[in-house]
Each structure stands twice: as structure tokens, then as C-alpha cells.
Write a protein that holds these residues in place. Structure first.
Motif: not given
Length: 279
Positions: A123-130, A160-165, A260-264, A266-269
């Protein structure tokens, strides 16, 4: 060119003389026998030799020194744009970057068996980037980042973060597959970073997640262990940046998935995300 080579050779000879090397021999001449037959130096000469040894060694000529790869954070590579791309124009802005890349031959990866340039996806307007390291075999074939086994795991992490790719944006430090999936060389990463920087500036994510040490190294401009970088926020192009393990590493060592889930989390919060409820 011959004159330049002669000047370099003269500079090298002068350097050797400065550090006490005066005798030169052609290949094949015996220097051992001459050294054995030579009488021991007088005391005065030995003292002078000691004084020479104690003197500071002259600097090597610049042309003898290999180039040093310097790490520069994405925040320091270029100033932030004075004006931001409007949401409605971000897709076109990303397409313009892709067209600028073209059939890229700017670094050695272009000649190392690359099949496809893997630009980015999402998504060009994504709030989250990997941001990962580089394309693998599956990505080199499809032209889409993270579509192999590591990509399937990344998809699961995103869900698992509640998002879609389709809601996030995904890219890599380099856009061409390194041979045998090796770590990108500095010249390759430093050549490609201009395009990733522009992608981040267009998408303007709230959070960037660096997947693995290579992504973290080049985005942050520091070479530290993941343990030293995880668990705290960093900065990248106006976004907050978190560091976690690369999905390929998690496939090799599934025990680290909980870390890794702990890191994610933090991002989710930070983003106000909630994991989907289990059926």
C-alpha cells in the motif's frame, strides 16, 4: 597513464626508503647469501638503527590504501523533503522511482545473475513498512519481495498484528538478488539506498520495521548486534523504527519466534493495533 604509473611507483619507492628499505633486488637474485656474508654493523650503526625504529612511521601513500566503506544512516543521507507527496499521488510517485531505476546496471549485482529487479510491494499509503535484506530465488523470479517461505512467515506475522499484507509496504535494502543469497556488499547496498530512501519518503510510514541485522545496519548507519538494537525505538526518515529478526532466521531457529513477537507487540502498541481474536 604511463606517467601516472611512474609517479605512483616513485611515491612507493620514496615511502619504502622513508621506513628504512634501501636495497631492491630483481626476482631470482639471492638476498639470503648476501645477508649471511655481510659483517655485523658497528655499534654506532646499531644505535642509529634503533633511533630509526623508534621514529614515527610515515603515512602510507593514499593510492596504497583500500577504500573504506562508511556507514551513514538514512536520516543523514539526505534532508527530508520540504513538501510531502499527497496520498492520492503516492502510487504515481513510487512508479516514477521504479522508472528511474530502469534496467539498473549501477552495481555489480546487475552482472551476478540477477533476473528481475524487485522494487517493492504493498500500500503506497501504508502506516507500517517492512524492510528486509534482499530478494531470494523466488523473489528474483516473481519480482515481488517476500513471496518464498520467509515471505509466508512474514504474512503470518502481519496477520498476527491484525493487518493484511495489502495494508503494509514491503521493500529490501537491495533490489537485486545477491549470488547464493549472500549478504549484500557495501557498494551494492550504498548504491541502492537512494531508491529505498525515496520510497520511504513517498510512503511516509508511521513505523518502519527493520527485518534482520543487514536492514538495521544500513537504515541506522550503525553495526551493532540485534540484541543491542531490539526493544527500543530508533528514527528513520521521520518514522519510528523498530528492529526484529528476519523471517528467514526465524525459519532456521523457530525458538526465536516468541522474541520476534515481543518486538511486534511494541509496534502494535505504538500503532494502536490489536491482534485478531482467536476463533
Amino acid at each position: 597513464m604511463a606517467g601516472e604509473a611512474e609517479q605512483q611507483l616513485r611515491a612507493y619507492v620514496e615511502y619504502l626508503r622513508d621506513i628504512g628499505v634501501h636495497d631492491f633486488y630483481r626476482q631470482g637474485e639471492s638476498v639470503v647469501a648476501a645477508a649471511l656474508e655481510a659483517p655485523p654493523p658497528p655499534v654506532e650503526a646499531a644505535v642509529m638503527a634503533q633511533e630509526v625504529d623508534d621514529a614515527p612511521v610515515p603515512a602510507r601513500p593514499a593510492f596504497l590504501e583500500p577504500p573504506i566503506a562508511k556507514l551513514v544512516s538514512f536520516d543523514n543521507l539526505a534532508p527530508l523533503p520540504e513538501s510531502r507527496v499527497a496520498p492520492a499521488h503516492k502510487a504515481d510517485a513510487l512508479l516514477a522511482i521504479k522508472e528511474d531505476i530502469g534496467d539498473c546496471t549501477r552495481c555489480p549485482l546487475a552482472y551476478a545473475g540477477r533476473r528481475t529487479i524487485v522494487f517493492g510491494d504493498g500500500n503506497p499509503n501504508a502506516r507500517l513498512m517492512f524492510v528486509g535484506e534482499g530478494p531470494g530465488a523466488d523473489e528474483d523470479t516473481s519480482g515481488i519481495p517476500f513471496v518464498g517461505k520467509a515471505g509466508q512467515l512474514l504474512n503470518n506475522m502481519i496477520q498476527a498484528m491484525g493487518l493484511k499484507r495489502e495494508e503494509v509496504y514491503i521493500a529490501n535494502i537491495v533490489k537485486c538478488r545477491p549470488p547464493a543469497n549472500r549478504v549484500p556488499e557495501p557498494v551494492e547496498a550504498n548504491t541502492c539506498d537512494q531508491f529505498l530512501l525515496r520510497q520511504i519518503d513517498v510512503v511516509q510510514p508511521q513505523v518502519v520495521v527493520a527485518l534482520g541485522s543487514t536492514a538495521a545496519t544500513y537504515l541506522l548507519g550503525v553495526k551493532l548486534s540485534l540484541s543491542a538494537l531490539r526493544g527500543r525505538w530508533h528514527s528513520c526518515r521521520g518514522a519510528k523504527l523498530a528492529v526484529t529478526y528476519h523471517p528467514a532466521f526465524l525459519l532456521r531457529d523457530p525458538r526465536m519466534k516468541s522474541e520476534a513477537w515481543k518486538d511486534l507487540q511494541i509496534v502494535m502498541k505504538e500503532m494502536g493495533l490489536k491482534a485478531p481474536s482467536k476463533a
